[in-house]
Design a protein around this motif. Sequence first.
Motif, PDB file in Angstrom:
ATOM      1  N   VAL A  38       0.848  -1.193   0.000  1.00  0.00           N
ATOM      2  CA  VAL A  38       0.000   0.000   0.000  1.00  0.00           C
ATOM      3  C   VAL A  38       0.884   1.242   0.000  1.00  0.00           C
ATOM      4  CG1 VAL A  38      -1.907  -1.151   1.205  1.00  0.00           C
ATOM      5  CG2 VAL A  38      -0.165   0.062   2.534  1.00  0.00           C
ATOM      6  N   PRO A  39       0.344   2.402  -0.377  1.00  0.00           N
ATOM      7  CA  PRO A  39       1.127   3.638  -0.299  1.00  0.00           C
ATOM      8  C   PRO A  39       1.430   3.977   1.161  1.00  0.00           C
ATOM      9  CG  PRO A  39      -0.917   3.975  -1.551  1.00  0.00           C
ATOM     10  CD  PRO A  39      -0.990   2.626  -0.942  1.00  0.00           C
ATOM     11  N   PRO A  40       2.538   4.655   1.434  1.00  0.00           N
ATOM     12  CA  PRO A  40       2.889   5.020   2.808  1.00  0.00           C
ATOM     13  C   PRO A  40       1.767   5.756   3.554  1.00  0.00           C
ATOM     14  CG  PRO A  40       4.764   5.413   1.392  1.00  0.00           C
ATOM     15  CD  PRO A  40       3.605   5.043   0.492  1.00  0.00           C
ATOM     16  N   ALA A  41       1.007   6.577   2.859  1.00  0.00           N
ATOM     17  CA  ALA A  41      -0.073   7.323   3.511  1.00  0.00           C
ATOM     18  C   ALA A  41      -1.150   6.397   4.074  1.00  0.00           C
ATOM     19  CB  ALA A  41      -0.699   8.320   2.543  1.00  0.00           C
ATOM     20  N   GLN A  42      -1.274   5.197   3.515  1.00  0.00           N
ATOM     21  CA  GLN A  42      -2.314   4.258   3.935  1.00  0.00           C
ATOM     22  C   GLN A  42      -1.902   3.442   5.172  1.00  0.00           C
ATOM     23  OE1 GLN A  42      -3.886   2.191   0.561  1.00  0.00           O
ATOM     24  NE2 GLN A  42      -5.438   1.132   1.742  1.00  0.00           N
ATOM     25  N   ILE A  43      -0.643   3.535   5.557  1.00  0.00           N
ATOM     26  CA  ILE A  43      -0.186   2.906   6.797  1.00  0.00           C
ATOM     27  C   ILE A  43      -0.705   3.758   7.955  1.00  0.00           C
ATOM     28  CG2 ILE A  43       1.835   2.332   8.203  1.00  0.00           C
ATOM     29  CD1 ILE A  43       1.398   0.485   5.735  1.00  0.00           C
ATOM     30  N   ALA A  44      -1.310   3.131   8.933  1.00  0.00           N
ATOM     31  CA  ALA A  44      -1.813   3.842  10.114  1.00  0.00           C
ATOM     32  C   ALA A  44      -0.767   3.701  11.215  1.00  0.00           C
ATOM     33  CB  ALA A  44      -3.156   3.281  10.558  1.00  0.00           C
ATOM     34  N   LYS A  45       0.033   4.739  11.407  1.00  0.00           N
ATOM     35  CA  LYS A  45       1.074   4.661  12.435  1.00  0.00           C
ATOM     36  C   LYS A  45       0.513   5.141  13.768  1.00  0.00           C
ATOM     37  CE  LYS A  45       3.133   9.158  11.374  1.00  0.00           C
ATOM     38  NZ  LYS A  45       4.316   9.848  10.883  1.00  0.00           N
ATOM     39  N   THR A  46       0.999   4.532  14.832  1.00  0.00           N
ATOM     40  CA  THR A  46       0.545   4.868  16.175  1.00  0.00           C
ATOM     41  C   THR A  46       1.666   5.558  16.929  1.00  0.00           C
ATOM     42  OG1 THR A  46      -0.943   2.960  16.177  1.00  0.00           O
ATOM     43  CG2 THR A  46      -0.422   3.954  18.316  1.00  0.00           C
ATOM     44  N   LEU A  47       1.401   6.789  17.346  1.00  0.00           N
ATOM     45  CA  LEU A  47       2.361   7.564  18.125  1.00  0.00           C
ATOM     46  C   LEU A  47       2.050   7.385  19.605  1.00  0.00           C
ATOM     47  CD1 LEU A  47       2.152  10.882  16.059  1.00  0.00           C
ATOM     48  CD2 LEU A  47       3.772   8.997  15.760  1.00  0.00           C
ATOM     49  N   SER A  48       3.072   7.089  20.395  1.00  0.00           N
ATOM     50  CA  SER A  48       2.930   6.932  21.844  1.00  0.00           C
ATOM     51  C   SER A  48       3.487   8.175  22.506  1.00  0.00           C
ATOM     52  CB  SER A  48       3.715   5.708  22.321  1.00  0.00           C
ATOM     53  OG  SER A  48       3.358   4.569  21.592  1.00  0.00           O
ATOM     54  N   LEU A  49       2.610   8.930  23.179  1.00  0.00           N
ATOM     55  CA  LEU A  49       3.001  10.237  23.706  1.00  0.00           C
ATOM     56  C   LEU A  49       2.720  10.364  25.194  1.00  0.00           C
ATOM     57  CD1 LEU A  49       1.276  12.322  20.895  1.00  0.00           C
ATOM     58  CD2 LEU A  49       3.690  11.718  21.007  1.00  0.00           C
ATOM     59  N   ARG A  50       3.551  11.154  25.835  1.00  0.00           N
ATOM     60  CA  ARG A  50       3.320  11.534  27.227  1.00  0.00           C
ATOM     61  C   ARG A  50       2.992  13.018  27.239  1.00  0.00           C
ATOM     62  NH1 ARG A  50       4.114   9.341  31.849  1.00  0.00           N
ATOM     63  NH2 ARG A  50       5.529   7.708  31.143  1.00  0.00           N
ATOM     64  N   VAL A  51       1.927  13.344  27.961  1.00  0.00           N
ATOM     65  CA  VAL A  51       1.540  14.740  28.167  1.00  0.00           C
ATOM     66  C   VAL A  51       1.400  14.904  29.676  1.00  0.00           C
ATOM     67  CG1 VAL A  51      -0.132  16.551  27.654  1.00  0.00           C
ATOM     68  CG2 VAL A  51       0.277  14.734  25.981  1.00  0.00           C
ATOM     69  N   GLY A  52       2.412  15.514  30.287  1.00  0.00           N
ATOM     70  CA  GLY A  52       2.430  15.577  31.741  1.00  0.00           C
ATOM     71  C   GLY A  52       2.547  14.162  32.284  1.00  0.00           C
ATOM     72  N   GLU A  53       1.593  13.742  33.103  1.00  0.00           N
ATOM     73  CA  GLU A  53       1.589  12.383  33.664  1.00  0.00           C
ATOM     74  C   GLU A  53       0.774  11.397  32.832  1.00  0.00           C
ATOM     75  OE1 GLU A  53       3.521  11.421  36.288  1.00  0.00           O
ATOM     76  OE2 GLU A  53       4.306  13.448  35.962  1.00  0.00           O
ATOM     77  N   ARG A  54       0.073  11.902  31.811  1.00  0.00           N
ATOM     78  CA  ARG A  54      -0.786  11.042  30.993  1.00  0.00           C
ATOM     79  C   ARG A  54      -0.027  10.468  29.800  1.00  0.00           C
ATOM     80  NH1 ARG A  54      -5.665  13.033  28.458  1.00  0.00           N
ATOM     81  NH2 ARG A  54      -4.328  14.618  27.602  1.00  0.00           N
ATOM     82  N   VAL A  55      -0.407   9.257  29.419  1.00  0.00           N
ATOM     83  CA  VAL A  55       0.108   8.640  28.200  1.00  0.00           C
ATOM     84  C   VAL A  55      -1.080   8.462  27.265  1.00  0.00           C
ATOM     85  CG1 VAL A  55       1.143   6.563  27.206  1.00  0.00           C
ATOM     86  CG2 VAL A  55       2.023   7.496  29.353  1.00  0.00           C
ATOM     87  N   VAL A  56      -0.915   8.858  26.008  1.00  0.00           N
ATOM     88  CA  VAL A  56      -1.971   8.733  25.012  1.00  0.00           C
ATOM     89  C   VAL A  56      -1.395   8.140  23.735  1.00  0.00           C
ATOM     90  CG1 VAL A  56      -3.229  10.723  25.948  1.00  0.00           C
ATOM     91  CG2 VAL A  56      -1.692  11.051  24.018  1.00  0.00           C
ATOM     92  N   LEU A  57      -2.276   7.574  22.917  1.00  0.00           N
ATOM     93  CA  LEU A  57      -1.894   7.084  21.597  1.00  0.00           C
ATOM     94  C   LEU A  57      -2.627   7.896  20.550  1.00  0.00           C
ATOM     95  CD1 LEU A  57      -2.109   3.207  22.095  1.00  0.00           C
ATOM     96  CD2 LEU A  57      -0.123   4.701  22.379  1.00  0.00           C
ATOM     97  N   ILE A  58      -1.906   8.276  19.506  1.00  0.00           N
ATOM     98  CA  ILE A  58      -2.521   8.959  18.374  1.00  0.00           C
ATOM     99  C   ILE A  58      -2.216   8.143  17.126  1.00  0.00           C
ATOM    100  CG2 ILE A  58      -2.562  11.027  16.932  1.00  0.00           C
ATOM    101  CD1 ILE A  58      -1.940  12.671  19.415  1.00  0.00           C
TER     102      ILE A  58
END
Length: 160
Positions: A38-58
Motif C-alpha cells: 500500500v502507499p505510505p499514507a495508507q499505513i496507520a502509524k501509532t504515536l505513543s506520547l506523554r503529556v504531563g503524567e498522561r500517556v496517550v496514543l494517536i
Amino acid sequence: MSLESVRAWFAQHAPDIAVEESTMSSATVPLAAEAYGVPPAQIAKTLSLRVGERVVLIVTSGTMRLDNKKAKALLGGKPKMLGVHEVADLTGHEVGGVCPFGLKAPLPIYCDVSLKAFDVVVPAAGSTHSAVRIAPQRMAELVGAEWVDVCEDRSAPAQP
C-alpha cells in the motif's frame, strides 16, 4: 507476547479481521508500505506520547506528522514521544509494532482525521512483522478512539 495479545483482542472484538504476518519487517512506514503493498499514507502509524503524567496514543496516516501546537491545544500540554522502553512497558507492544489493539492497559486513543481519506488503512498488529487491514471508522469504533485534527502533511510545503 504482543502479537498474541493482538490476535486475542481481535478474536474477542472483531473475529472477522485477520492479522497478517510478513517475512519483511514493517517497523517503519516505508517498510510497512512495501511489506503490505500500500502507499505510505495508507499505513496507520501509532504515536505513543506523554503529556504531563498522561500517556496517550494517536493513530495517524503514515505520511503525516504531529502538529505540536494542535496537539498541545487538544491534550492540554506539550506532547513528548515515549522512549523505546517506556513504549513496551506501557503499551505491551515493541516500537514498530505499536497499535491501538491488545494493549497492556487501557490508554486514551485518538485517530487523526487524515485516516478518513482511506477506505482501508493498515496499522501494525503488535510486532514488527504483523498488521491488519481495517476501515478507519471501524478501527476508531472498536478501540473507542476520538477523532481529532492534530497532524500536518509531511509532503505539504512548510507554511511561512
